[in-house]
Design an enzyme around this catalytic site. Structure first.
Site, short mmCIF file in Angstrom:
data_model
loop_
_atom_site.label_atom_id
_atom_site.label_comp_id
_atom_site.label_asym_id
_atom_site.label_seq_id
_atom_site.Cartn_x
_atom_site.Cartn_y
_atom_site.Cartn_z
N GLY A 158 5.31 10.94 -4.05
CA GLY A 158 4.88 9.58 -4.40
C GLY A 158 5.98 8.89 -5.20
O GLY A 158 6.30 7.72 -4.99
N ARG A 159 6.56 9.65 -6.11
CA ARG A 159 7.69 9.12 -6.91
C ARG A 159 8.84 8.69 -5.99
O ARG A 159 9.47 7.66 -6.22
CB ARG A 159 8.16 10.22 -7.87
CG ARG A 159 9.34 9.84 -8.70
CD ARG A 159 9.83 11.02 -9.51
NE ARG A 159 11.23 10.84 -9.84
CZ ARG A 159 11.67 10.08 -10.82
NH1 ARG A 159 10.83 9.45 -11.58
NH2 ARG A 159 12.96 9.96 -11.06
N CYS A 188 0.84 -1.19 0.00
CA CYS A 188 0.00 0.00 0.00
C CYS A 188 0.87 1.23 0.00
O CYS A 188 1.91 1.24 0.66
CB CYS A 188 -0.79 0.04 1.30
SG CYS A 188 -2.45 -0.43 1.07
N GLU A 222 1.41 -4.47 -5.29
CA GLU A 222 0.26 -5.35 -5.14
C GLU A 222 -0.92 -4.78 -5.94
O GLU A 222 -1.14 -3.58 -5.93
CB GLU A 222 -0.09 -5.37 -3.64
CG GLU A 222 -0.90 -6.52 -3.17
CD GLU A 222 -1.06 -6.44 -1.65
OE1 GLU A 222 -0.18 -6.94 -0.93
OE2 GLU A 222 -2.05 -5.84 -1.20
N1 ACO Z 1 -3.40 13.49 -11.92
C1 ACO Z 1 -2.59 13.17 -12.95
N2 ACO Z 1 -1.38 12.54 -12.78
C2 ACO Z 1 -1.02 12.24 -11.52
C3 ACO Z 1 -1.82 12.56 -10.39
C4 ACO Z 1 -3.06 13.22 -10.64
N3 ACO Z 1 -3.87 13.60 -9.62
N4 ACO Z 1 -1.19 12.16 -9.26
C5 ACO Z 1 -0.03 11.58 -9.67
N5 ACO Z 1 0.06 11.63 -11.02
C6 ACO Z 1 1.16 11.07 -11.85
C7 ACO Z 1 1.94 12.18 -12.55
O1 ACO Z 1 2.46 11.65 -13.74
C8 ACO Z 1 3.05 12.45 -11.56
O2 ACO Z 1 4.22 12.92 -12.14
P1 ACO Z 1 4.32 14.46 -12.62
O3 ACO Z 1 3.75 15.29 -11.51
O4 ACO Z 1 5.79 14.66 -12.81
O5 ACO Z 1 3.54 14.54 -13.88
C9 ACO Z 1 3.34 11.07 -11.00
O6 ACO Z 1 2.07 10.42 -10.97
C10 ACO Z 1 3.95 11.08 -9.62
O7 ACO Z 1 3.37 12.09 -8.84
P2 ACO Z 1 3.84 12.39 -7.36
O8 ACO Z 1 3.62 13.84 -7.07
O9 ACO Z 1 5.21 11.87 -7.16
O10 ACO Z 1 2.83 11.47 -6.51
P3 ACO Z 1 2.00 11.84 -5.20
O11 ACO Z 1 2.89 12.31 -4.12
O12 ACO Z 1 0.85 12.69 -5.55
O13 ACO Z 1 1.52 10.37 -4.75
C11 ACO Z 1 -0.06 8.60 -4.75
C12 ACO Z 1 0.89 9.46 -5.61
C13 ACO Z 1 0.74 7.93 -3.63
C14 ACO Z 1 -0.69 7.52 -5.60
C15 ACO Z 1 -1.14 9.57 -4.17
O14 ACO Z 1 -1.94 10.04 -5.21
C16 ACO Z 1 -2.04 8.95 -3.12
O15 ACO Z 1 -1.66 8.79 -1.96
N6 ACO Z 1 -3.30 8.60 -3.52
C17 ACO Z 1 -4.28 8.07 -2.58
C18 ACO Z 1 -3.95 6.66 -2.19
C19 ACO Z 1 -3.73 5.75 -3.38
O16 ACO Z 1 -4.50 5.76 -4.34
N7 ACO Z 1 -2.64 4.96 -3.32
C20 ACO Z 1 -2.29 4.00 -4.36
C21 ACO Z 1 -3.09 2.78 -4.17
S1 ACO Z 1 -2.43 1.41 -5.07
C22 ACO Z 1 -1.42 0.60 -3.95
O17 ACO Z 1 -1.44 0.99 -2.80
C23 ACO Z 1 -0.57 -0.54 -4.39
#
Ligand code: ACO
Ligand code: ZN
Length: 282
Positions: free
Chosen positions: A162-163, A149, A183
Protein backbone atom coordinates in the site's frame (compact mmCIF):
# COMPACT_ATOMS: atom_id res chain seq x y z
CA UNK A 1 -14.85 4.54 -8.73
CA UNK A 2 -16.46 7.73 -7.53
CA UNK A 3 -16.45 9.12 -4.06
CA UNK A 4 -20.13 9.52 -3.30
CA UNK A 5 -21.06 8.12 0.10
CA UNK A 6 -22.30 4.61 -0.45
CA UNK A 7 -25.58 3.18 0.83
CA UNK A 8 -24.72 0.02 2.77
CA UNK A 9 -25.95 -3.18 1.12
CA UNK A 10 -25.83 -6.70 2.44
CA UNK A 11 -22.76 -8.66 1.32
CA UNK A 12 -23.78 -10.85 -1.62
CA UNK A 13 -20.69 -13.00 -2.16
CA UNK A 14 -18.74 -14.86 0.49
CA UNK A 15 -15.52 -15.78 -1.25
CA UNK A 16 -13.53 -15.33 -4.44
CA UNK A 17 -11.13 -17.74 -6.01
CA UNK A 18 -8.40 -15.58 -7.47
CA UNK A 19 -5.15 -17.03 -8.80
CA UNK A 20 -3.65 -19.13 -6.02
CA UNK A 21 -5.89 -17.52 -3.36
CA UNK A 22 -9.33 -18.10 -1.83
CA UNK A 23 -10.25 -14.72 -0.39
CA UNK A 24 -13.14 -13.96 1.93
CA UNK A 25 -14.97 -10.86 0.71
CA UNK A 26 -15.68 -7.84 2.92
CA UNK A 27 -18.57 -5.95 1.29
CA UNK A 28 -21.30 -5.95 -1.33
CA UNK A 29 -20.30 -5.61 -4.97
CA UNK A 30 -22.77 -5.34 -7.85
CA UNK A 31 -21.80 -8.43 -9.85
CA UNK A 32 -24.69 -9.60 -12.09
CA UNK A 33 -27.64 -10.98 -10.14
CA UNK A 34 -27.13 -14.60 -11.18
CA UNK A 35 -23.93 -14.57 -9.11
CA UNK A 36 -25.89 -13.81 -5.94
CA UNK A 37 -27.05 -17.41 -5.66
CA UNK A 38 -23.48 -18.63 -5.72
CA UNK A 39 -21.45 -17.79 -2.61
CA UNK A 40 -18.17 -18.22 -4.47
CA UNK A 41 -17.05 -16.43 -7.60
CA UNK A 42 -14.14 -17.56 -9.75
CA UNK A 43 -12.02 -14.79 -11.24
CA UNK A 44 -9.28 -15.00 -13.88
CA UNK A 45 -6.34 -13.25 -12.24
CA UNK A 46 -5.06 -11.87 -15.57
CA UNK A 47 -8.11 -10.48 -17.41
CA UNK A 48 -10.37 -10.34 -14.29
CA UNK A 49 -13.29 -12.07 -16.07
CA UNK A 50 -15.57 -13.77 -13.56
CA UNK A 51 -17.31 -17.15 -13.57
CA UNK A 52 -19.86 -19.04 -11.57
CA UNK A 53 -17.96 -22.34 -11.41
CA UNK A 54 -14.42 -23.62 -11.30
CA UNK A 55 -15.12 -25.62 -14.45
CA UNK A 56 -16.02 -22.43 -16.36
CA UNK A 57 -12.92 -20.67 -15.05
CA UNK A 58 -10.67 -23.57 -16.09
CA UNK A 59 -12.17 -23.59 -19.56
CA UNK A 60 -11.56 -19.84 -19.78
CA UNK A 61 -7.98 -20.06 -18.47
CA UNK A 62 -7.12 -22.69 -21.08
CA UNK A 63 -7.97 -20.08 -23.75
CA UNK A 64 -7.02 -16.82 -22.00
CA UNK A 65 -3.83 -15.48 -23.54
CA UNK A 66 -3.48 -12.36 -21.37
CA UNK A 67 -0.53 -12.51 -18.99
CA UNK A 68 -0.41 -8.89 -17.87
CA UNK A 69 -2.81 -5.96 -17.50
CA UNK A 70 -3.76 -4.50 -20.91
CA UNK A 71 -1.76 -1.27 -20.78
CA UNK A 72 1.74 0.21 -20.92
CA UNK A 73 4.32 -1.00 -18.46
CA UNK A 74 5.68 2.24 -17.02
CA UNK A 75 7.75 0.88 -14.13
CA UNK A 76 9.75 -2.26 -13.54
CA UNK A 77 12.21 -3.30 -10.84
CA UNK A 78 13.44 -6.73 -9.68
CA UNK A 79 10.12 -7.58 -8.09
CA UNK A 80 7.29 -5.42 -9.34
CA UNK A 81 5.87 -3.64 -12.38
CA UNK A 82 3.30 -0.90 -12.82
CA UNK A 83 0.96 -0.73 -15.82
CA UNK A 84 -0.99 2.39 -16.83
CA UNK A 85 -4.46 1.67 -18.18
CA UNK A 86 -6.90 4.10 -19.73
CA UNK A 87 -10.49 3.54 -18.56
CA UNK A 88 -11.74 4.78 -21.94
CA UNK A 89 -9.76 2.19 -23.90
CA UNK A 90 -9.88 -0.85 -21.64
CA UNK A 91 -13.40 -0.50 -20.30
CA UNK A 92 -14.09 -4.22 -19.71
CA UNK A 93 -10.88 -4.77 -17.76
CA UNK A 94 -11.45 -1.61 -15.69
CA UNK A 95 -15.09 -2.51 -14.98
CA UNK A 96 -13.98 -5.95 -13.80
CA UNK A 97 -11.31 -4.32 -11.65
CA UNK A 98 -13.85 -1.96 -10.04
CA UNK A 99 -16.23 -4.86 -9.32
CA UNK A 100 -13.39 -6.78 -7.71
CA UNK A 101 -12.18 -3.85 -5.62
CA UNK A 102 -15.71 -2.98 -4.47
CA UNK A 103 -15.66 -6.31 -2.57
CA UNK A 104 -13.11 -4.65 -0.25
CA UNK A 105 -14.24 -1.02 -0.31
CA UNK A 106 -17.31 0.00 1.61
CA UNK A 107 -17.48 3.74 1.29
CA UNK A 108 -17.15 4.19 -2.48
CA UNK A 109 -19.97 3.74 -4.96
CA UNK A 110 -19.31 2.21 -8.35
CA UNK A 111 -19.47 4.47 -11.34
CA UNK A 112 -19.90 2.95 -14.78
CA UNK A 113 -18.34 6.00 -16.40
CA UNK A 114 -14.70 4.94 -16.49
CA UNK A 115 -13.72 7.32 -19.29
CA UNK A 116 -12.31 10.02 -16.98
CA UNK A 117 -10.04 7.61 -15.10
CA UNK A 118 -6.57 6.15 -15.42
CA UNK A 119 -5.71 2.97 -13.53
CA UNK A 120 -2.25 2.11 -12.23
CA UNK A 121 -1.91 -1.63 -11.66
CA UNK A 122 0.93 -2.99 -9.55
CA UNK A 123 2.00 -6.57 -10.37
CA UNK A 124 4.51 -9.15 -9.27
CA UNK A 125 6.33 -10.93 -12.07
CA UNK A 126 7.12 -14.63 -12.32
CA UNK A 127 7.39 -17.20 -15.11
CA UNK A 128 3.58 -17.49 -15.34
CA UNK A 129 2.93 -13.81 -15.85
CA UNK A 130 2.19 -10.56 -14.00
CA UNK A 131 0.08 -11.16 -10.89
CA UNK A 132 -1.88 -8.16 -9.64
CA UNK A 133 -1.03 -7.08 -6.08
CA UNK A 134 -3.00 -3.85 -5.99
CA UNK A 135 -3.91 -0.72 -7.90
CA UNK A 136 -5.01 2.86 -7.66
CA UNK A 137 -7.18 4.96 -9.93
CA UNK A 138 -6.82 8.62 -10.74
CA UNK A 139 -8.93 11.15 -12.60
CA UNK A 140 -7.30 12.30 -15.84
CA UNK A 141 -8.24 15.94 -15.28
CA UNK A 142 -7.84 16.16 -11.56
CA UNK A 143 -7.65 19.42 -9.70
CA UNK A 144 -6.32 18.20 -6.36
CA UNK A 145 -6.96 14.46 -5.97
CA UNK A 146 -3.95 12.58 -7.32
CA UNK A 147 -5.61 9.31 -6.29
CA UNK A 148 -9.28 8.30 -6.39
CA UNK A 149 -9.30 4.72 -5.11
CA UNK A 150 -6.62 2.41 -3.77
CA UNK A 151 -6.62 -1.31 -3.02
CA UNK A 152 -4.10 -3.93 -2.03
CA UNK A 153 -5.52 -7.41 -2.72
CA UNK A 154 -6.06 -8.79 0.83
CA UNK A 155 -3.45 -11.62 0.86
CA UNK A 156 -0.81 -8.97 0.03
CA UNK A 157 -1.90 -6.47 2.68
CA UNK A 158 0.36 -5.37 5.57
CA UNK A 159 3.49 -6.14 3.53
CA UNK A 160 4.31 -2.58 2.48
CA UNK A 161 2.60 -2.65 -0.93
CA UNK A 162 0.00 0.00 0.00
CA UNK A 163 2.89 2.30 0.85
CA UNK A 164 4.39 1.60 -2.60
CA UNK A 165 1.10 2.46 -4.33
CA UNK A 166 0.78 5.72 -2.40
CA UNK A 167 4.41 6.56 -3.01
CA UNK A 168 3.96 5.88 -6.74
CA UNK A 169 0.98 8.27 -6.89
CA UNK A 170 3.14 11.05 -5.42
CA UNK A 171 6.05 10.25 -7.76
CA UNK A 172 3.66 10.82 -10.69
CA UNK A 173 2.57 14.12 -9.15
CA UNK A 174 6.19 15.20 -8.75
CA UNK A 175 6.80 14.53 -12.47
CA UNK A 176 3.64 16.51 -13.27
CA UNK A 177 4.96 19.33 -11.07
CA UNK A 178 1.75 19.28 -9.06
CA UNK A 179 0.65 18.69 -5.50
CA UNK A 180 -1.98 16.12 -4.63
CA UNK A 181 -4.09 14.47 -1.99
CA UNK A 182 -6.32 11.38 -1.98
CA UNK A 183 -10.03 11.70 -2.69
CA UNK A 184 -12.13 11.81 0.49
CA UNK A 185 -13.66 10.07 2.32
CA UNK A 186 -10.81 7.77 3.26
CA UNK A 187 -11.51 4.37 4.78
CA UNK A 188 -9.97 3.66 8.20
CA UNK A 189 -7.25 1.57 6.53
CA UNK A 190 -6.75 4.24 3.88
CA UNK A 191 -6.28 6.93 6.54
CA UNK A 192 -3.83 4.80 8.55
CA UNK A 193 -1.76 4.10 5.45
CA UNK A 194 -1.70 7.73 4.32
CA UNK A 195 -0.87 9.01 7.81
CA UNK A 196 2.05 6.61 7.97
CA UNK A 197 3.30 7.55 4.48
CA UNK A 198 3.02 11.30 5.14
CA UNK A 199 4.76 10.94 8.51
CA UNK A 200 7.67 8.93 7.12
CA UNK A 201 8.08 11.13 4.06
CA UNK A 202 8.12 14.32 6.13
CA UNK A 203 10.64 12.81 8.58
CA UNK A 204 12.95 12.00 5.66
CA UNK A 205 12.72 15.60 4.43
CA UNK A 206 13.49 16.91 7.93
CA UNK A 207 16.46 14.55 8.11
CA UNK A 208 17.79 15.70 4.72
CA UNK A 209 17.40 19.32 5.85
CA UNK A 210 19.48 18.59 8.94
CA UNK A 211 22.07 16.68 6.88
CA UNK A 212 22.77 19.65 4.62
CA UNK A 213 23.12 21.85 7.69
CA UNK A 214 19.95 23.92 7.32
CA UNK A 215 18.31 25.06 10.54
CA UNK A 216 14.77 25.28 9.30
CA UNK A 217 12.41 24.38 6.49
CA UNK A 218 9.01 25.86 5.68
CA UNK A 219 5.76 23.96 5.10
CA UNK A 220 5.79 25.19 1.49
CA UNK A 221 9.27 23.73 1.00
CA UNK A 222 8.16 20.35 2.38
CA UNK A 223 5.22 20.47 -0.03
CA UNK A 224 7.48 21.35 -2.96
CA UNK A 225 9.80 18.41 -2.21
CA UNK A 226 7.07 15.81 -1.63
CA UNK A 227 3.96 16.96 -3.57
CA UNK A 228 2.03 16.44 -0.30
CA UNK A 229 -0.43 19.32 0.18
CA UNK A 230 0.23 21.97 2.84
CA UNK A 231 -2.86 20.89 4.77
CA UNK A 232 -1.79 17.21 4.78
CA UNK A 233 1.69 18.27 5.96
CA UNK A 234 0.23 20.36 8.78
CA UNK A 235 -2.26 17.64 9.71
CA UNK A 236 0.62 15.12 9.94
CA UNK A 237 2.86 17.41 11.97
CA UNK A 238 0.13 17.92 14.58
CA UNK A 239 -1.37 14.42 14.46
CA UNK A 240 2.02 12.76 14.98
CA UNK A 241 2.89 15.10 17.84
CA UNK A 242 5.92 16.57 16.02
CA UNK A 243 4.21 19.95 16.33
CA UNK A 244 2.21 21.08 19.33
CA UNK A 245 0.57 24.40 20.04
CA UNK A 246 1.22 25.73 23.52
CA UNK A 247 0.63 29.44 23.09
CA UNK A 248 3.06 29.16 20.20
CA UNK A 249 3.99 26.38 17.78
CA UNK A 250 6.62 24.05 19.27
CA UNK A 251 8.50 21.32 17.44
CA UNK A 252 9.13 18.21 19.50
CA UNK A 253 11.47 16.09 17.45
CA UNK A 254 14.71 14.83 18.90
CA UNK A 255 17.64 13.42 16.97
CA UNK A 256 17.10 10.04 18.67
CA UNK A 257 13.46 9.97 17.47
CA UNK A 258 14.61 10.78 13.95
CA UNK A 259 17.29 8.06 14.00
CA UNK A 260 14.92 5.34 15.22
CA UNK A 261 12.20 6.18 12.70
CA UNK A 262 14.57 6.50 9.76
CA UNK A 263 16.15 3.18 10.60
CA UNK A 264 12.74 1.48 10.32
CA UNK A 265 11.82 3.44 7.16
CA UNK A 266 15.06 2.39 5.47
CA UNK A 267 13.94 -1.27 5.60
CA UNK A 268 10.70 -0.59 3.72
CA UNK A 269 9.92 -1.18 0.06
CA UNK A 270 10.57 1.85 -2.13
CA UNK A 271 9.93 3.11 -5.62
CA UNK A 272 13.20 3.48 -7.48
CA UNK A 273 12.56 6.57 -9.57
CA UNK A 274 15.13 5.52 -12.19
CA UNK A 275 12.86 2.62 -13.13
CA UNK A 276 9.87 4.89 -13.82
CA UNK A 277 9.48 5.70 -17.53
CA UNK A 278 6.53 8.03 -17.71
CA UNK A 279 5.45 11.41 -18.91
CA UNK A 280 2.02 12.90 -18.17
CA UNK A 281 -0.63 11.87 -20.74
CA UNK A 282 -1.80 14.80 -22.92
N1 ACO B 1 -3.82 -1.98 11.04
C1 ACO B 1 -2.99 -1.01 11.48
N2 ACO B 1 -2.23 -0.24 10.63
C2 ACO B 1 -2.34 -0.47 9.32
C3 ACO B 1 -3.19 -1.49 8.79
C4 ACO B 1 -3.95 -2.26 9.72
N3 ACO B 1 -4.74 -3.27 9.31
N4 ACO B 1 -3.08 -1.51 7.44
C5 ACO B 1 -2.20 -0.52 7.12
N5 ACO B 1 -1.76 0.09 8.25
C6 ACO B 1 -0.83 1.24 8.32
C7 ACO B 1 0.48 0.84 8.99
O1 ACO B 1 1.02 1.98 9.61
C8 ACO B 1 1.33 0.44 7.80
O2 ACO B 1 2.69 0.63 7.99
P1 ACO B 1 3.54 -0.42 8.89
O3 ACO B 1 3.10 -1.79 8.46
O4 ACO B 1 4.94 -0.11 8.54
O5 ACO B 1 3.18 -0.11 10.29
C9 ACO B 1 0.88 1.42 6.73
O6 ACO B 1 -0.51 1.61 6.98
C10 ACO B 1 1.08 0.93 5.32
O7 ACO B 1 0.79 -0.45 5.24
P2 ACO B 1 0.97 -1.26 3.90
O8 ACO B 1 1.31 -2.68 4.24
O9 ACO B 1 1.91 -0.56 3.00
O10 ACO B 1 -0.50 -1.16 3.26
P3 ACO B 1 -1.40 -2.29 2.61
O11 ACO B 1 -0.69 -2.96 1.50
O12 ACO B 1 -1.97 -3.16 3.66
O13 ACO B 1 -2.54 -1.40 1.91
C11 ACO B 1 -4.66 -0.33 1.93
C12 ACO B 1 -3.26 -0.39 2.57
C13 ACO B 1 -4.50 -0.07 0.43
C14 ACO B 1 -5.44 0.81 2.53
C15 ACO B 1 -5.34 -1.71 2.20
O14 ACO B 1 -5.59 -1.82 3.57
C16 ACO B 1 -6.65 -1.90 1.45
O15 ACO B 1 -6.66 -2.22 0.27
N6 ACO B 1 -7.80 -1.76 2.17
C17 ACO B 1 -9.11 -2.01 1.58
C18 ACO B 1 -9.49 -0.92 0.63
C19 ACO B 1 -9.38 0.47 1.24
O16 ACO B 1 -9.83 0.70 2.37
N7 ACO B 1 -8.76 1.39 0.48
C20 ACO B 1 -8.60 2.78 0.90
C21 ACO B 1 -9.85 3.51 0.63
S1 ACO B 1 -9.62 5.26 0.66
C22 ACO B 1 -9.34 5.69 -0.98
O17 ACO B 1 -9.48 4.82 -1.82
C23 ACO B 1 -8.95 7.08 -1.34
ZN1 ZN C 1 -8.57 -14.43 -18.43
Amino acid sequence: MSCRPNKRRVKNLQEIHFGEFCIETWYFSPYPEEFNDSPIIYICEFCLSYFISEFQLRRHVSKCTIMHPPGNEIYRDDEISFFEIDGARQSTYCQNLCLLSKLFLDHKSLTYDLLPFLFYIMCKQDQYGYHIIGYFSKEKNYTLNNLACILTIPPYQRKGYGRLLISFSYELSKIEGRIGSPERPLSDLGLLSYQQYWYETILEVLWDTKEIGDDYITIDEITAKTSITQSDVLFTLYESGICVYQGQVCIRLTEAMLDTSLNSISKKRRINIENLKWSPPH
